[in-house]
Write a protein that holds these residues in place. Structure first.
Motif, mmCIF file in Angstrom:
data_model
loop_
_atom_site.group_PDB
_atom_site.id
_atom_site.type_symbol
_atom_site.label_atom_id
_atom_site.label_comp_id
_atom_site.label_asym_id
_atom_site.label_seq_id
_atom_site.Cartn_x
_atom_site.Cartn_y
_atom_site.Cartn_z
ATOM 1 N N ALA A 18 50.029 37.311 50.682
ATOM 2 C CA ALA A 18 49.755 38.722 50.381
ATOM 3 C C ALA A 18 49.964 39.011 48.904
ATOM 4 C CB ALA A 18 50.640 39.612 51.245
ATOM 5 N N PHE A 19 51.081 38.491 48.320
ATOM 6 C CA PHE A 19 51.331 38.701 46.889
ATOM 7 C C PHE A 19 50.182 38.131 46.047
ATOM 8 C CE2 PHE A 19 55.980 39.172 47.912
ATOM 9 C CZ PHE A 19 56.148 40.415 47.316
ATOM 10 N N LEU A 20 49.728 36.925 46.375
ATOM 11 C CA LEU A 20 48.644 36.300 45.624
ATOM 12 C C LEU A 20 47.340 37.098 45.765
ATOM 13 C CD1 LEU A 20 49.340 32.565 46.555
ATOM 14 C CD2 LEU A 20 49.392 33.529 44.240
ATOM 15 N N THR A 21 47.063 37.538 46.986
ATOM 16 C CA THR A 21 45.858 38.340 47.219
ATOM 17 C C THR A 21 45.898 39.609 46.373
ATOM 18 O OG1 THR A 21 45.735 37.515 49.500
ATOM 19 C CG2 THR A 21 44.445 39.485 48.970
ATOM 20 N N GLN A 22 47.071 40.227 46.328
ATOM 21 C CA GLN A 22 47.231 41.461 45.561
ATOM 22 C C GLN A 22 46.965 41.221 44.073
ATOM 23 O OE1 GLN A 22 51.283 43.148 45.211
ATOM 24 N NE2 GLN A 22 50.401 45.064 46.026
ATOM 25 N N VAL A 23 47.443 40.088 43.548
ATOM 26 C CA VAL A 23 47.222 39.780 42.128
ATOM 27 C C VAL A 23 45.728 39.645 41.841
ATOM 28 C CG1 VAL A 23 47.559 38.039 40.321
ATOM 29 C CG2 VAL A 23 49.467 38.668 41.822
ATOM 30 N N PHE A 24 45.005 38.928 42.702
ATOM 31 C CA PHE A 24 43.566 38.765 42.498
ATOM 32 C C PHE A 24 42.855 40.120 42.522
ATOM 33 C CE2 PHE A 24 44.142 34.256 43.735
ATOM 34 C CZ PHE A 24 43.337 33.654 42.769
ATOM 35 N N LEU A 72 34.964 38.176 42.862
ATOM 36 C CA LEU A 72 35.591 38.908 41.767
ATOM 37 C C LEU A 72 35.877 37.946 40.621
ATOM 38 C CD1 LEU A 72 38.789 37.961 41.979
ATOM 39 C CD2 LEU A 72 38.864 39.676 43.762
ATOM 40 N N ILE A 73 36.232 38.513 39.484
ATOM 41 C CA ILE A 73 36.545 37.716 38.298
ATOM 42 C C ILE A 73 37.812 38.265 37.672
ATOM 43 C CG2 ILE A 73 35.741 37.034 36.006
ATOM 44 C CD1 ILE A 73 32.877 37.578 37.118
ATOM 45 N N VAL A 74 38.732 37.367 37.323
ATOM 46 C CA VAL A 74 39.930 37.778 36.595
ATOM 47 C C VAL A 74 39.877 37.166 35.203
ATOM 48 C CG1 VAL A 74 41.296 37.997 38.699
ATOM 49 C CG2 VAL A 74 41.324 35.843 37.448
ATOM 50 N N GLU A 75 40.630 37.740 34.280
ATOM 51 C CA GLU A 75 40.635 37.236 32.911
ATOM 52 C C GLU A 75 41.292 35.862 32.847
ATOM 53 O OE1 GLU A 75 42.165 39.849 29.983
ATOM 54 O OE2 GLU A 75 41.176 41.628 30.803
ATOM 55 N N VAL A 107 41.961 28.332 41.886
ATOM 56 C CA VAL A 107 41.858 29.705 41.378
ATOM 57 C C VAL A 107 40.395 30.069 41.109
ATOM 58 C CG1 VAL A 107 42.441 31.215 39.435
ATOM 59 C CG2 VAL A 107 44.212 29.789 40.469
ATOM 60 N N HIS A 108 39.611 29.110 40.578
ATOM 61 C CA HIS A 108 38.185 29.354 40.365
ATOM 62 C C HIS A 108 37.470 29.561 41.699
ATOM 63 C CE1 HIS A 108 38.387 27.074 36.274
ATOM 64 N NE2 HIS A 108 38.763 28.327 36.167
#
Length: 901
Positions: free
Chosen positions: A882-888, A814-817, A805-806
């Motif tokens: 695709a679902f994972l990409t969308q979440v990021f 990009l950066i997610v919380e 994930v890192h």
């Protein structure tokens, strides 16, 4: 409680048969890459040994081994600019010391005051540390200028004197060559050797023997590595002498060094004086700026001389007026130093923040253990002792204390008139005549055809012309040229080598350069290959695979390069836009397995996009074939890779060469994105001084973070490229979550916060969310271990997923919380569990449209997941990707608006 490294050391010591990195990781239940990193550190620290082979086996060292404390020695690691302006010079010096069987004789060029003498001493200490020389090996230093007016005496000092050699020679006298046997002889001002002395010296270099002055029959042998230093250019030496000194190193002058380095040099000198006196020294801000900017004609030696003068003046005022501290003022500086302040205005864009962020004085406290650019004994107190003695004698005469400073200062300045140091030599600037390269190549090959009785076609000549242009560029930039197997070339290609010597002389005359000895090996190989229309391959080649997106991109690029070079080296693999990343990887993997024997010297991947760049790591892990990848490859890069492969260059040499030659094209992509970072998080706060504004930022940020888990690092910023190198160094130890400062930094996908944002509660909250503690592996495992039953080692999987994930955030810029990171890790864990159970996956609405819109993102994610898929033997569908990409994409943190200057 033991550290992880200590645990690994104890584990190795308990297993006398030795352990691999994988075995250590399994025993201690840690990530294999972390185990490898700690094992490498322990090996470098000489706490463990390793046995050659694959996989590498590490074993404990004998307890009888003794490690001497060399912490007080002047070494390369203590030099200012070790990883910047002196990096190439140090690499050259180390190569010269380590070159088998007994090192390469070396000449150091540099202007007066650049540190040649100390650099030679560093080479000696490196030789001892590397066990090339014995611990008690001699280091003999001699300045040829001392006897330049008396050649007989000069020769006698170096080679020894036989009784009766000249009037006054009443007894035998051993020379420096005998005293330096088994070590290093450093000949400073070597250009003062007359031609006869040069001839005597290169006779020794050729044969390892010499004849003392006055000796007519016997010769003597010695094992001595010669290091010469000169402020002159190579034109002042005999051509034969030049060729016998295979390694030439040029030290940079002060003007070519960065402001960061100049500030560090000044700081170290002042710290040295503070140590000698055991007293804090305070320096007026303008005095520091003056020293940073003035034109020091004698380079570092000049700075040292001028700083010693002002320190002596400060000490005089301190003693005569009873001040609390030693204070260096701008008006204490010599006039030429004060003139440096005239440059402040023209450099205001680089110094404004430095001026604003600093108080009126900079403090330098005693106790610093830094080794500085000085060969003076650490406790040399002569000038200060002289002041004390003079002051005591004047007091006895009844002179008023108020007059002492003026009276004594006259003596102090007279003292410094005799204190100028001899320190280095002028860099040799060579002019390259680019439009004559092809004509020169034809002249060289015409001569080679006559001497070797062979014919060379245009393709052979073109290959050499390209190589020659590259070589001249590298020499001009001062880059090291090292042949991977020079000794074998000299043995196997004796005739070609002799002709190459002649050709190198012509190149030197035509282009006004010195051709390194290793380059003659490459010329020999060019003379041995592509004779008429046939090829011989004197050395094993590194494999080259051109891997590009598009129906014929790779094929077209490779065919162009092959046609230009007249070679069949290289393989092209085209990845059409409808080809899956995994299918492309499988094709490459199949090729590697089918050609394992041909690829024993390694594989070079030339790609067009970063997603394919990750194949190198995977190929190496899966097959053991050493693989390097270069992305954004152009036709010129392909030509250079094929040319070097045909020349028998090593994989590492090819990689470094292309990195240097095409730096502007491939800049920034050489850092391994998969490099494992330490667990400790960090925030870097920076300003031009590393203190002022940075200290205020530190105070503000420290209130919102747990400093036991997030370290706040204050750093100085004067020049962007130097600052980035400092960040690269920190990334080896920390996971840098953000940078806050007065100058915008866009680097390594690290979030940047302008200084004023740190004082905005809303923006500060964004920073707080970025550095917030992520849920620990243990906590995630505790919550899932009873639910996920088909996964063999849940802790291992969770660690792998956190790392993934890192990595994806870095690749997607990009950066997610932290909470989203945790959610993604848990989601992926459940996804793998369901795939292991054979359950179906969800269907992503409008999949093809989403993939088309986010081709690069889905491609990157697919590549990152390949290792997980392979290890757990599952296949993650395009819908899940695709679902994972969308979440990021939809959960990325919106960063504060950046400002411009």
């Amino acid at each position: 409680m033991y550290s992880r490294k200590e645990e690994i050391l104890q584990t190795i010591e308990l297993h006398h048969q030795g352990l691999t990195a994988a075995e250590v990781a399994e025993i201690l239940q840690i990530d294999r890459s972390n185990a490898s990193r700690y094992l490498s550190e322990l090996y470098k620290e000489e706490k463990i040994n390793k046995r050659a082979g694959r996989p590498v086996v590490y074993e404990a060292v004998s307890k009888e081994q003794v490690h001497a404390d060399t912490s007080t020695e002047i070494t390369f690691e203590t030099l200012v600019g070790e990883n910047a302006s002196l990096k190439v010079s140090i690499q050259q010096a180390k190569a010269a010391i380590l070159y088998p069987p007994r090192g390469l004789h070396t000449i150091i060029f540099g202007e007066t005051g650049t540190g040649k003498s100390m650099f030679a001493e560093c080479m000696y200490h490196f030789a001892v540390q590397s066990k090339v020389l014995k611990r008690d090996a001699p280091f003999i230093s001699f300045n040829c200028a001392d006897y330049a007016q008396n050649p007989q005496l000069l020769f006698g000092h170096i080679f020894g004197i036989r009784k009766g050699a000249y009037t006054g020679a009443t007894e035998d006298s051993p020379g420096l060559m005998a005293k330096a046997d088994g070590g290093i002889l450093f000949l400073d001002e070597i250009h003062r050797l007359p031609p006869e002395g040069q001839e005597m010296l290169f006779t020794f270099i050729d044969k390892g023997s010499y004849r003392p002055l006055g000796e007519s029959a016997a010769t003597y042998e010695a094992s001595v590595q010669i290091i010469g230093a000169t402020t002159e250019s190579s034109e002042n030496f005999l051509t034969t002498f030049n060729r016998r000194i295979p390694m030439s190193i040029t030290l940079p002058n002060l003007a070519s060094r960065s402001l960061d380095e100049r500030y560090e040099i000044i700081s170290l000198f002042i710290k040295q004086e503070a140590n000698r006196l055991g007293q804090r020294i305070e320096v007026e801000k303008d005095a520091i700026l003056a020293f940073m900017l003035y034109d020091a004609e004698a380079n570092i030696g000049q700075i040292k001389r001028d700083l010693k003068l002002v320190c002596a003046k400060a000490f005089l005022r301190y003693r005569t007026h009873g001040n609390d501290n030693l204070l260096i003022r701008r008006k204490d500086c010599p006039l030429q130093v004060q003139k440096g302040l005239l440059k402040v205005k023209e450099l205001s864009d680089r110094l404004d923040q430095f001026l604003e962020g600093k108080g009126e004085y900079l403090s330098f406290d005693p106790g610093e253990a830094d080794v500085v650019w000085s060969q003076d004994p650490e406790r040399n107190m002569q000038v200060y002792s002289d002041i004390e003695e003079k002051m005591a004698s004047l007091k006895q005469t009844g002179v008023e204390t108020i007059d002492l400073e003026e009276l004594i200062s006259q003596d102090v300045e007279a003292y410094f008139e005799n204190y100028v140091e001899e320190l280095t030599q002028t860099p040799v600037h060579k002019d390259l005549i680019r439009n004559n390269i092809w004509q020169l190549t034809n002249r060289l090959y015409d001569l080679a055809e006559k001497e070797l009785d062979r014919k060379y076609n245009k393709k052979a000549r073109f290959a050499f012309a390209l190589h020659l242009q590259s070589t001249l560029d590298r020499i001009a930039e001062g880059h090291l040229i090292v042949h991977p197997d020079l000794n074998n070339v000299r043995k196997q290609l004796k005739t070609e080598f002799q002709v190459a010597l002649d050709l190198s002389s012509l190149i030197e005359e035509e282009c006004d350069v010195e051709i390194p000895f290793d380059e003659i090996g490459f010329i020999s190989m060019f003379l041995s290959i592509q004779v008429e229309d046939t090829e011989t391959d004197p050395m094993n080649k590194v494999g080259v695979v051109v891997l590009m997106h598009g129906r014929a991109t790779a094929s077209s690029m490779l065919e162009t390069a092959q046609e230009l070079l007249g070679t069949k080296t290289g393989v092209a693999m085209n990845m059409t836009l409808d080809t899956e990343v995994k299918a492309m990887y499988d094709q490459l993997l199949s090729y590697v397995y089918d050609h394992r024997e041909e690829l024993e010297n390694g594989l070079m991947l030339l790609t067009d996009m970063g997603s394919l760049n990750s194949f190198a790591n995977l190929i190496y892990e899966e097959t053991g074939i050493r693989t390097k990848a270069i992305s954004m490859a152009s036709t010129m890069i392909v030509i250079e890779a094929l040319r070097m492969s045909d020349a028998g260059r090593s994989l590492e040499d090819m990689y470094q060469n292309i990195q240097i030659t095409f730096e502007s094209i491939v800049k920034g992509q050489f850092k391994d994105s998969n490099e494992t970072k330490a667990n400790k998080k960090a925030i870097v706060v920076t300003c031009f001084t590393g203190e002022g504004v940075a200290a205020k930022l530190y105070q503000h940020i420290s209130s919102i973070v747990d400093q036991s888990k997030v370290e706040i690092i204050q750093m100085q910023f004067i020049e962007q490229e130097t600052f980035k190198k400092h960040i690269d160094g920190l990334l080896e130890k920390y996971e840098i979550k953000a940078i806050a400062g007065t100058v915008e930094v866009d680097y390594q996908n690290i979030p940047f916060f302008p200084a004023y944002d740190i004082f905005d509660p809303e923006k500060l909250n964004v920073l707080k969310r970025i550095v917030s503690e992520e849920v620990s592996v243990e906590a995630i495992v505790d919550s899932l271990e009873e639910t996920l039953v088909n996964i063999k080692s849940l802790p291992v999987l969770i660690k792998e997923l956190q790392k993934l994930v890192h990595q994806v955030q870095t690749q997607l810029h990009l950066i997610v919380e932290p909470s989203v990171e945790t959610g993604l890790v848990i989601h992926l864990a459940f996804l793998i569990e369901s795939l292991l159970k054979g359950e179906g996956s969800r269907v992503f609405p409008n999949l093809s449209e989403f993939q088309k819109q986010h081709r690069l993102e889905t491609d990157q994610l697919r590549t990152s997941l390949m290792a997980i898929e392979k290890k757990y033997r599952v296949h993650i569908s395009d819908d899940e990707i695709a679902f994972l990409t969308q979440v990021f994409i939809e959960n990325k943190i919106e960063m504060p608006q950046r400002f411009t200057h």
